[in-house]
Design an enzyme around this catalytic site. Structure first.
Site, PDB file in Angstrom:
ATOM      1  N   LYS A  74      51.619  58.157  41.386  1.00 40.62           N
ATOM      2  CA  LYS A  74      51.113  56.756  40.674  1.00 40.62           C
ATOM      3  C   LYS A  74      51.871  56.537  39.306  1.00 40.62           C
ATOM      4  O   LYS A  74      52.146  57.620  38.594  1.00 40.62           O
ATOM      5  CB  LYS A  74      49.619  56.758  40.489  1.00 40.62           C
ATOM      6  CG  LYS A  74      48.903  55.582  40.146  1.00 40.62           C
ATOM      7  CD  LYS A  74      47.653  55.603  40.074  1.00 40.62           C
ATOM      8  CE  LYS A  74      46.794  54.438  39.641  1.00 40.62           C
ATOM      9  NZ  LYS A  74      45.076  54.614  39.465  1.00 40.62           N
ATOM     10  N   SER A 149      42.901  50.889  42.262  1.00 37.65           N
ATOM     11  CA  SER A 149      44.301  50.660  41.561  1.00 37.65           C
ATOM     12  C   SER A 149      45.251  51.525  42.035  1.00 37.65           C
ATOM     13  O   SER A 149      46.532  51.284  41.910  1.00 37.65           O
ATOM     14  CB  SER A 149      43.934  50.994  39.975  1.00 37.65           C
ATOM     15  OG  SER A 149      43.929  52.143  39.955  1.00 37.65           O
ATOM     16  N   SER A 173      39.433  54.230  42.291  1.00 35.27           N
ATOM     17  CA  SER A 173      40.686  53.871  42.423  1.00 35.27           C
ATOM     18  C   SER A 173      41.625  54.959  43.563  1.00 35.27           C
ATOM     19  O   SER A 173      42.562  54.420  43.611  1.00 35.27           O
ATOM     20  CB  SER A 173      41.680  53.770  41.270  1.00 35.27           C
ATOM     21  OG  SER A 173      41.324  52.515  40.634  1.00 35.27           O
TER      22      SER A 173
HETATM   23  N1  GLN Z   1      38.269  48.965  40.254  1.00 31.95           N
HETATM   24  C1  GLN Z   1      37.755  49.710  39.101  1.00 31.95           C
HETATM   25  C2  GLN Z   1      37.997  49.171  37.766  1.00 31.95           C
HETATM   26  O1  GLN Z   1      38.757  48.102  38.055  1.00 31.95           O
HETATM   27  C3  GLN Z   1      38.152  51.208  39.130  1.00 31.95           C
HETATM   28  C4  GLN Z   1      39.449  51.319  38.821  1.00 31.95           C
HETATM   29  C5  GLN Z   1      39.936  52.984  38.824  1.00 31.95           C
HETATM   30  O2  GLN Z   1      39.266  53.780  39.464  1.00 31.95           O
HETATM   31  N2  GLN Z   1      40.858  53.096  37.897  1.00 31.95           N
HETATM   32  O3  GLN Z   1      38.039  49.545  36.952  1.00 31.95           O
END
Ligand code: GLN
Length: 479
Positions: A74, A149, A173
């Protein structure tokens, strides 16, 4: 071929790491224009690493447990001399001066990093649509999102670009994109995997974890990246879990709880779709058939996780992202005074969702609102820790769906942030408590797309999540 098979073949000299790499680079070349899993493919650096692995084998040395296995990183993991962007314009042109600890561990284990994957900007999002580089598409249906994400990593593993991938999970994410893409994704206990060199989003929640096509590969990757690191002050001392050994242990005699509020029971949160709930129920039945005892468990505060998260995470993000000021990293937009230069750089560099989070967080922390918002969220967090501790007195692990629905169409939820935030209702609680969780594919939804079931366990019981996931995988239904 699994990562285990590749590593075995490379270690024994049956296959060269270079040949394995070229095969995977070909797959990327054939389809990544369509999917956009990668922000950057580092083919030449990967070739050099693969050659080094082959040379080690030829010299009679053991290049490590992941010898020659291509892996996707990532693009919020620092890689020395290689652009690391968080899919944000604000980091344009910046190259980290050091490697993240996970990157170093992977190299020491013989894995071959092939590139940096797309993400929601600074990991804020659930669909990879908040990327400054454009969205990633779901390999199972390119009109759908891959989740987020870590959508780029999930898509890379699902498309067969790389058998393994690394993601980060602040509120879901890793697990939610794993569910959407039909792969395995695991968030370790807070502190189990070093975050040295992970670009911070919300530091009390962020964890790095593995993606793989099956549970055993995910366990093999977890075993390589988990363990103490003196460079990360939140890293747990004397915790060296080994998941690979636990996969055959089964669930006979285990006590498994179904979280009522997240699985369709009384007081369930809104928005969980019936097909996902049905697969979760079937997973529970499969675990019972494998010898587990099942209990209906109430975790009342689990439903408050989302509200607490959207105060805690933006508050921490507003502080973490203050360092992008146009001076030290990436983008600078020149202006007559330093203050104006800061403003111009941040205005041009951050996308709309990141700006929203910074504003939310700054507001929640401001004098006069701190107690009412941030302080209250911390109290909810404590309450959740107590509720989960009570649940784990009665059962060994908990089951929920991973995400409320299967992968949704691109563009469907970008207009209203609330409909996007709801994606993480089942995953966020374990970020707030620091507990481990894994998503394992279990059948498909009414639309034929993958469904993920989530296994949660108490802190430090990471290995147990893999053990239960292995049983679910074996029982799994069509993929
Ligand atoms: N979808 C969640 C957010 O937008 C979690 C994102 C994540 O785990 N990095 O914050």
């Amino acid at each position: 071929m699994t990562a285990r098979d590749i590593a075995a073949a490379v270690r024994s000299g049956d296959r060269s790491a270079v040949a394995v790499l070229e095969e995977h680079l070909d797959r990327i070349a054939a389809r990544d224009e369509e999917l956009h899993a990668f922000n950057l493919v580092t083919a030449d650096a990967a070739r050099a690493e693969a050659e080094a692995v082959d040379a080690a084998v030829a010299a009679g040395a053991d290049p490590g447990p992941l010898a020659g296995v291509p892996i996707a990183l990532k693009d919020n993991m620092c890689t020395r001399g290689i652009p690391t962007t968080c899919s944000s314009k604000i980091l344009e042109g910046w190259c980290p001066p050091y490697d993240a600890t996970v990157v170093r561990r992977l190299r020491a284990a013989g894995a071959i990093a092939v590139g940096k994957t797309n993400l929601d900007e600074f990991a804020m999002g659930s669909s990879t649509e908040n990327s400054a580089n454009g969205p990633t598409r779901n390999p199972h249906d390119t009109s759908r999102v891959p989740g987020g994400s870590s959508g780029g990593t999930a898509a890379s593993v699902a498309a067969g670009f790389t058998p393994l991938g690394i993601g980060s999970d602040t509120g879901g994410s890793i697990r939610q994109p794993a569910a959407f893409c039909g792969v395995v994704g695991m968030k370790p206990t807070y502190g189990a995997v070093s975050r040295y060199g992970l670009i911070a989003f919300a530091s009390s929640l962020d964890q790095i974890g593995p993606f793989a096509q099956d549970v055993a590969d995910a366990a093999a990757l977890f075993d390589v990246i988990a363990g103490h690191d003196p460079l990360d002050s939140t890293s747990i001392v004397d915790f060296e879990p080994v998941a690979s050994d636990a996969l055959g242990r089964g669930v006979d005699g285990l006590r498994i709880g179904v979280v009522r509020e997240l699985s369709g029971g009384e007081g369930t949160v809104e928005g969980l779709s019936p097909d996902v709930l049905a697969r979760t129920q079937e997973a529970v039945v499969a675990l019972e058939a494998a010898g587990a005892t099942i209990e209906d468990i109430s975790v009342p505060s689990a439903t408050l996780g989302l509200s607490a998260y959207y105060l805690v995470a933006p508050a921490e993000a507003s502080s973490n992202l203050a360092r992008y000021d146009g001076v030290r990293y990436g983008l600078r937009v020149d202006a007559p005074t330093t203050g104006e230069m800061n403003t111009a750089s941040r205005t041009a560099g951050f996308g709309p969702e990141v700006k929203r989070r910074i504003m939310l967080g700054t507001y929640a922390l401001s004098a006069g609102y701190y107690d009412a918002f941030y302080g209250k969220a911390l109290k909810v967090r404590t309450m959740m820790l107590r509720d989960f501790a009570a649940a784990y007195e009665k059962v060994d692990v908990l089951i929920t769906p991973t995400a409320p629905t299967t992968a949704f169409p691109l563009g469907e939820r970008t207009a209203d942030p609330m409909t996007m935030y709801v994606n993480d209702v089942c995953t966020i609680p374990s970020n707030l408590t620091g507990h481990p969780g894994i998503s394992v594919p279990f059948g498909v939804g009414d639309d034929g797309l993958p469904v993920g079931v989530q296994v949660l366990a108490p802190a430090l019981d990471d290995v147990l999540t893999f053990q239960v996931a292995a049983v679910l995988e074996a029982a799994g239904g069509p993929r």
